[in-house]
Design an enzyme around this catalytic site. Structure first.
Site, PDB file in Angstrom:
ATOM      1  N   GLY A 258       0.753  -1.276  -0.057  1.00 13.46           N
ATOM      2  CA  GLY A 258       0.010   0.024  -0.057  1.00 13.46           C
ATOM      3  C   GLY A 258       0.718   1.344   0.013  1.00 13.46           C
ATOM      4  CG  ASP A 294      -2.742   8.963  -4.884  1.00 11.03           C
ATOM      5  OD1 ASP A 294      -3.839   8.852  -5.611  1.00 11.03           O
ATOM      6  OD2 ASP A 294      -1.766   8.215  -5.273  1.00 11.03           O
ATOM      7  CG  HIS A 427     -18.934 -11.622 -35.705  1.00  8.02           C
ATOM      8  ND1 HIS A 427     -18.944 -12.360 -34.686  1.00  8.02           N
ATOM      9  CD2 HIS A 427     -18.746 -12.410 -36.690  1.00  8.02           C
ATOM     10  CE1 HIS A 427     -18.571 -13.769 -34.900  1.00  8.02           C
ATOM     11  NE2 HIS A 427     -18.236 -13.762 -35.965  1.00  8.02           N
TER      12      HIS A 427
HETATM   13  P1  NDP Z   1      -3.411  -1.616  -2.566  1.00  3.55           P
HETATM   14  O1  NDP Z   1      -4.128  -0.757  -1.624  1.00  3.55           O
HETATM   15  O2  NDP Z   1      -4.253  -1.716  -3.666  1.00  3.55           O
HETATM   16  O3  NDP Z   1      -3.233  -3.080  -1.788  1.00  3.55           O
HETATM   17  C1  NDP Z   1      -2.127  -2.951  -0.901  1.00  3.55           C
HETATM   18  C2  NDP Z   1      -2.196  -4.430  -0.482  1.00  3.55           C
HETATM   19  O4  NDP Z   1      -1.250  -4.703   0.619  1.00  3.55           O
HETATM   20  C3  NDP Z   1      -3.477  -5.027  -0.031  1.00  3.55           C
HETATM   21  O5  NDP Z   1      -3.578  -6.392  -0.661  1.00  3.55           O
HETATM   22  C4  NDP Z   1      -3.327  -5.332   1.584  1.00  3.55           C
HETATM   23  O6  NDP Z   1      -3.969  -6.442   1.756  1.00  3.55           O
HETATM   24  C5  NDP Z   1      -1.863  -5.529   1.718  1.00  3.55           C
HETATM   25  N1  NDP Z   1      -1.417  -5.206   3.025  1.00  3.55           N
HETATM   26  C6  NDP Z   1      -1.496  -3.893   3.509  1.00  3.55           C
HETATM   27  N2  NDP Z   1      -0.872  -3.867   4.764  1.00  3.55           N
HETATM   28  C7  NDP Z   1      -0.499  -5.009   4.886  1.00  3.55           C
HETATM   29  C8  NDP Z   1       0.298  -5.808   6.215  1.00  3.55           C
HETATM   30  N3  NDP Z   1       0.498  -5.132   7.236  1.00  3.55           N
HETATM   31  N4  NDP Z   1       0.735  -7.151   6.059  1.00  3.55           N
HETATM   32  C9  NDP Z   1       0.212  -7.782   4.713  1.00  3.55           C
HETATM   33  N5  NDP Z   1      -0.384  -7.195   3.653  1.00  3.55           N
HETATM   34  C10 NDP Z   1      -0.742  -6.093   3.953  1.00  3.55           C
HETATM   35  O7  NDP Z   1      -2.156  -0.764  -2.798  1.00  3.55           O
HETATM   36  P2  NDP Z   1      -0.931  -0.842  -3.667  1.00  3.55           P
HETATM   37  O8  NDP Z   1       0.191  -0.568  -2.933  1.00  3.55           O
HETATM   38  O9  NDP Z   1      -0.996  -1.961  -4.647  1.00  3.55           O
HETATM   39  O10 NDP Z   1      -1.182   0.300  -4.656  1.00  3.55           O
HETATM   40  C11 NDP Z   1      -1.497   1.528  -4.190  1.00  3.55           C
HETATM   41  C12 NDP Z   1      -2.740   2.536  -4.835  1.00  3.55           C
HETATM   42  O11 NDP Z   1      -1.935   2.821  -6.134  1.00  3.55           O
HETATM   43  C13 NDP Z   1      -3.833   1.596  -4.959  1.00  3.55           C
HETATM   44  O12 NDP Z   1      -4.711   1.998  -3.845  1.00  3.55           O
HETATM   45  C14 NDP Z   1      -4.378   2.028  -6.649  1.00  3.55           C
HETATM   46  O13 NDP Z   1      -5.132   3.287  -6.301  1.00  3.55           O
HETATM   47  C15 NDP Z   1      -3.099   2.719  -7.060  1.00  3.55           C
HETATM   48  N6  NDP Z   1      -2.729   1.874  -8.163  1.00  3.55           N
HETATM   49  C16 NDP Z   1      -3.361   1.728  -9.338  1.00  3.55           C
HETATM   50  C17 NDP Z   1      -2.841   1.261 -10.324  1.00  3.55           C
HETATM   51  C18 NDP Z   1      -3.772   0.940 -11.527  1.00  3.55           C
HETATM   52  O14 NDP Z   1      -4.985   1.897 -11.551  1.00  3.55           O
HETATM   53  N7  NDP Z   1      -3.703   0.164 -12.385  1.00  3.55           N
HETATM   54  C19 NDP Z   1      -1.831   0.519 -10.389  1.00  3.55           C
HETATM   55  C20 NDP Z   1      -1.038   0.621  -9.208  1.00  3.55           C
HETATM   56  C21 NDP Z   1      -1.605   1.178  -8.230  1.00  3.55           C
HETATM   57  P3  NDP Z   1      -5.567  -6.478   2.310  1.00  3.55           P
HETATM   58  O15 NDP Z   1      -6.241  -6.571   1.146  1.00  3.55           O
HETATM   59  O16 NDP Z   1      -5.727  -7.824   3.383  1.00  3.55           O
HETATM   60  O17 NDP Z   1      -5.743  -5.093   3.145  1.00  3.55           O
END
Ligand code: NDP
Length: 453
Positions: A258, A294, A427
């Protein structure tokens, strides 16, 4: 006052807001402490998609053989990609600088802070304006797990000159899934560790299930419900302490747990997750200071920050105040095959009180069937049973983001399932399946959903 509007942060949102304000005749400055262009252009969406294209070409070489091409053994050379990527981001940064200059926006390079009187301080300079916009974005979280600061972030990954032979990725969100899908195609042995049963929490179940299946089919080792409790330097690079004396050794680990808003030195009220608190008009706790993108941690997507920045500039300096409707934001996960979605998940639509007609299809696309490929395309329409309106479109499969972006227009216009049915198919395409869905997969009522909880 030195300016009418000072924007802090020259990423996509800040640049869009500053240029729109200048087009209304405002005297505008934009302050940036790093390179102009922000996360999306320099460390996110753009270089990520360029790496995705590289990974996709790996698939294309394999597929080409099935289509009659004789292809020598292809080899991916990361240093060549890295050099081309650096040149492209430099070119794009130059374009951003030109756009700012051409719009009459003054670029001030340095780190900005807000002082107690609301002035923007950049080094020795103290700049004032009646309106200030905070568009400082976010940065990777580095304290989600003890020791995770030693791991690489997506910023580091996109700056690599050589790829590791093996990698662990921690997290199950956008960044984790996209890079797992890419790295495995570029020859890296990838292990993906995430907390939930499936990756991509918050996405429709169909997409989450498909994402796990496609990652596994591509060769990613999935570890659902499994994340390290601690990370230490050691072994071949980093050791993941998994609990119960289980220790895993990886030469390289990606922290994809995240991102966190960049709020230091701004003196703004924050919510419990550290994001700048704003009202419906993007105003922060300090008079004359607004925030977008953000740093406010609502819908963290570039087009949202851009739309908010333009709406704010129009409201402050144009003839008619306006707000951005964030109720139907399309988004894509650029894994291979890609995921794209607009509208609520099945669970969220039911929770919002909609009885649903669900239409689904799952097929092997023509291009894959011809070469004996296993990749599938899955599509889902959620239709409001009360008024036939299409509430959501979910898709995983080739070209999903291109297809769903166009369908998002139909949803914004209030299209019904009858409108989809009346549309003549094009198509042979995959997209035509969306207008040929005639068999109801299931009907769901909110009362059934409540009862099953
Ligand atoms: P996300 O919020 O998408 O995902 C974070 C992940 O980290 C989740 O799977 C979460 O798990 C996990 N996590 C958080 N804390 C812990 C922990 N303490 N231990 C283990 N796992 C943990 O963040 P990203 O970093 O992937 O991306 C950041 C942001 O950037 C996204 O929110 C998105 O908006 C943006 N982004 C957009 C893209 C696009 O539009 N294609 C591409 C890349 C980024 P859990 O689900 O269990 O909480």
């Amino acid at each position: 006052m030195d300016f009418d509007f000072i924007v802090i942060g020259a990423g996509s949102g800040g640049v869009a807001a500053s240029r729109r304000a200048a087009s209304h005749g405002a005297r505008v400055a934009i302050v940036e402490g790093r390179r102009v262009g922000g996360t999306c252009v320099l460390r996110g969406c753009v270089p990520k998609k360029l790496l995705m294209y590289a990974a996709q070409l790996g698939d294309a070489f394999r597929e080409a053989r099935g289509y009659g091409w004789a292809v020598e053994t292809p080899a991916f050379e990361m240093p060549r990609w890295a050099a081309a990527k650096a040149a492209e981001t430099t070119r794009l940064e130059g374009i951003y600088r030109q756009l700012l200059a051409g719009s009459g926006v003054t670029l001030i390079e340095g780190h900005a802070q807000l002082d107690d009187a609301g002035a923007v301080c950049v080094g020795e300079q103290r700049l004032t304006a009646p309106q200030v916009l905070v568009a400082t974005g976010s940065a990777p979280v580095t304290d989600s797990i003890p020791g995770i600061a030693a791991c690489a972030t997506s910023d580091d990954l996109l700056d690599l000159n050589e790829l590791p032979s093996r990698a662990a990725i921690i997290g199950g969100g956008f960044i984790a899934v996209e890079f797992a899908s890419m790295l495995v195609r570029l020859g890296v042995a990838v292990d993906l560790f995430y907390r939930d049963r499936l990756p991509l929490r918050g996405f429709d179940q169909m997409l989450r299930t498909a994402a796990a299946a496609e990652l596994q089919a591509a060769g990613v080792q999935l570890h659902p419900g499994s994340v390290p409790t601690q990370i230490q330097r050691g072994g071949s690079g980093l050791l993941l302490l998994m609990g119960e004396d289980r220790v895993l050794d990886f030469p390289w680990v990606l922290n994809a747990t995240g991102r966190r808003p960049n709020t230091a030195g701004l003196g703004l009220a924050l919510d419990e997750r550290g994001a700048v608190l704003i009202d419906a008009d993007l105003r922060t706790s300090r008079p004359g200071v607004c925030a977008i993108g953000d740093v406010t941690n609502r819908v963290n997507l570039t087009p949202v920050a851009i739309a908010e920045g333009r709406a704010l500039a129009d409201s402050l300096f144009g003839p008619t105040p306006r707000r951005v409707d964030l109720s139907r934001v399309p988004s894509a996960v650029f894994m291979l095959p890609p995921i794209a979605t607009v509208g609520p998940t099945e669970e969220a639509a039911l929770a919002a009180g909609h009885d649903l007609h669900v239409y689904e299809t799952d097929f092997r696309p023509m291009k894959q069937a011809f070469i004996g490929g296993t990749e599938r395309t899955r599509m889902k329409l959620l239709v409001d049973a009360a008024d036939d309106r299409v509430l959501a479109v979910h898709m995983v499969g080739a070209d999903a983001p291109e297809i769903v972006q166009s369908l998002a227009v139909a949803l914004t216009a209030g299209a019904t399932k009858a409108h989809f049915d009346q549309t003549i198919a094009m198509h042979p395409t995959a997209a035509e399946e969306f207008v040929l869905l005639r068999t109801l997969s299931r009907s769901l009522t909110t009362s059934q959903a409540l009862a099953s909880r």
